[in-house]
Enzyme design. Structure first.
Site, PDB file in Angstrom:
ATOM      1  N   GLU A  97       0.850  -1.183   0.000  1.00 33.96           N
ATOM      2  CA  GLU A  97       0.000   0.000   0.000  1.00 33.96           C
ATOM      3  C   GLU A  97       0.888   1.237   0.000  1.00 33.96           C
ATOM      4  O   GLU A  97       1.889   1.272   0.722  1.00 33.96           O
ATOM      5  CB  GLU A  97      -0.901   0.013   1.239  1.00 33.96           C
ATOM      6  CG  GLU A  97      -1.934   1.114   1.235  1.00 33.96           C
ATOM      7  CD  GLU A  97      -2.814   1.105   2.477  1.00 33.96           C
ATOM      8  OE1 GLU A  97      -3.619   2.033   2.613  1.00 33.96           O
ATOM      9  OE2 GLU A  97      -2.679   0.182   3.297  1.00 33.96           O
ATOM     10  N   CYS A 123       1.112 -14.516 -13.334  1.00 37.14           N
ATOM     11  CA  CYS A 123       1.646 -14.263 -14.678  1.00 37.14           C
ATOM     12  C   CYS A 123       0.584 -13.812 -15.678  1.00 37.14           C
ATOM     13  O   CYS A 123       0.899 -13.468 -16.807  1.00 37.14           O
ATOM     14  CB  CYS A 123       2.329 -15.526 -15.201  1.00 37.14           C
ATOM     15  SG  CYS A 123       3.774 -16.002 -14.217  1.00 37.14           S
TER      16      CYS A 123
END
Length: 343
Positions: A97, A123
């Site tokens: 964050e 991925c």
């Protein structure tokens, strides 16, 4: 999902300056190779990967994504204030964050009206982001979407080598769960999508399909540390589940886009290694189709793998106008998004 007005306006990529060959890695792993009596050359033989790139361990994903994005913006010539969406889609992030997208947004000095967020889906991140951005473009909510990914496999690679050399409990069987870590490379990509009316000659995203096998979420897991991401992978079981998922989603994709295998001119898949490439193409009965690979020299570059491979294929000017390209995205979890693109 079907799209009628989404185009791939521009794209570009970055490669690292430093590369490690599979032989280099085995040299670094000499202590454990000697203790377990492992034959030299097995890493390249098993994976087909000759080398993989890496940036320094302190290199932030936001910096890589920013550099790739600046190249795309320069190439495209568009006013960056027109970008309505920025997605940072790599596995690697600066921190949990705030979003890494916020750092890239600030670096690029994008408009305050642009929506930003991180999209993390192993991925599959960039292909997933393409679908999300296409939805907003199709609805007329935005004109341009910028998708970026900055993958640095350096920390994972170096820490895996250190762990393997120091773990005296390793056996020839238990070391297998770390082999996938040694295939990871580094790369950054940036893709600019837009309303096709703004780039009538650009490749068009036709749509595609999604399929998820979440029972396989335990087969490849990282520890959640954004600076190292130590992973353990059951490669054999992951491949088994992945083949079934790919086959199922390819059937769904063809149905959604009213296509048959004979309608596809090029196939670009996720770049894991030679076994994955060969068996996946065979499972979908696409083994005789034209494809392009980068895993041999770049390794598995995570969410950047498929898009950098498409970019390099396009760079070689092998795709002809009007040809259809299948993007076969898949990520651990397991989930798959496959898209059709008409050049």
């Amino acid at each position: 999902m079907k799209y009628t007005k989404v185009a791939i306006h521009s794209f570009d990529y970055l490669e690292p300056d430093e590369f490690l060959t599979s032989d280099d890695i085995e040299t670094k792993l000499a202590p454990v190779y000697k203790r377990l009596n492992l034959p030299a050359g097995r890493l390249e033989l098993m994976t087909g990967i000759k080398s993989r790139g890496l940036w320094a361990n302190g290199m932030r994903p936001s910096e890589l994504s920013t550099r790739a994005a600046e190249r795309v913006l320069e190439k495209s010539g568009i006013n960056r204030n027109e970008i309505g969406l920025l997605i940072h889609a790599s596995v690697c992030r600066d921190f949990l964050e705030p979003s890494t997208a916020s750092v890239v947004h600030h670096n690029l000095e994008l408009n305050e009206d642009a929506m930003i967020y991180d999209l993390s889906n192993a991925c599959l991140g960039v292909v997933n982001a393409m679908a999300m951005a296409s939805n907003m473009i199709e609805l007329g909510q935005i004109k341009y979407a910028l998708i970026v990914s900055g993958e640095n496999g350096g920390p994972l690679l170096t820490q895996t080598i250190e762990h393997l050399n120091n773990d005296e409990t390793l056996t020839r069987k238990s070391i297998k769960k770390y082999i996938a870590n040694l295939t990871i490379g580094s790369a950054a990509v940036a893709y600019l999508l837009c309303d096709s009316s703004l780039a009538p000659d650009a490749p068009r995203i036709l749509g595609g399909a999604v399929c998820t096998d979440s029972s396989a979420n335990i087969l490849c897991q990282g520890d959640g540390d954004t600076t190292s991401l130590m992973m353990e992978t059951d490669s054999e079981e992951l491949l088994k589940h992945g083949l079934e998922l790919a086959k199922k989603n390819w059937t769904k994709t063809k149905q959604e886009l009213s296509l048959e295998n004979k309608d596809i001119d090029w196939v670009v898949g996720h770049q894991v290694g030679t076994a994955h490439e060969t068996l996946t193409m065979k499972a979908m009965e696409l083994q005789d189709h034209k494809t392009f690979t980068t895993y041999e020299t770049l390794g598995n570059t995570g969410s950047s793998a498929l898009p950098i491979t498409l970019a390099k294929l396009s760079e070689k000017q092998k795709i002809k106008k009007g040809e259809k390209v299948a993007l076969l995205g898949i990520g651990s979890g397991l989930t798959s998004i496959m898209l059709g693109v008409q050049w």
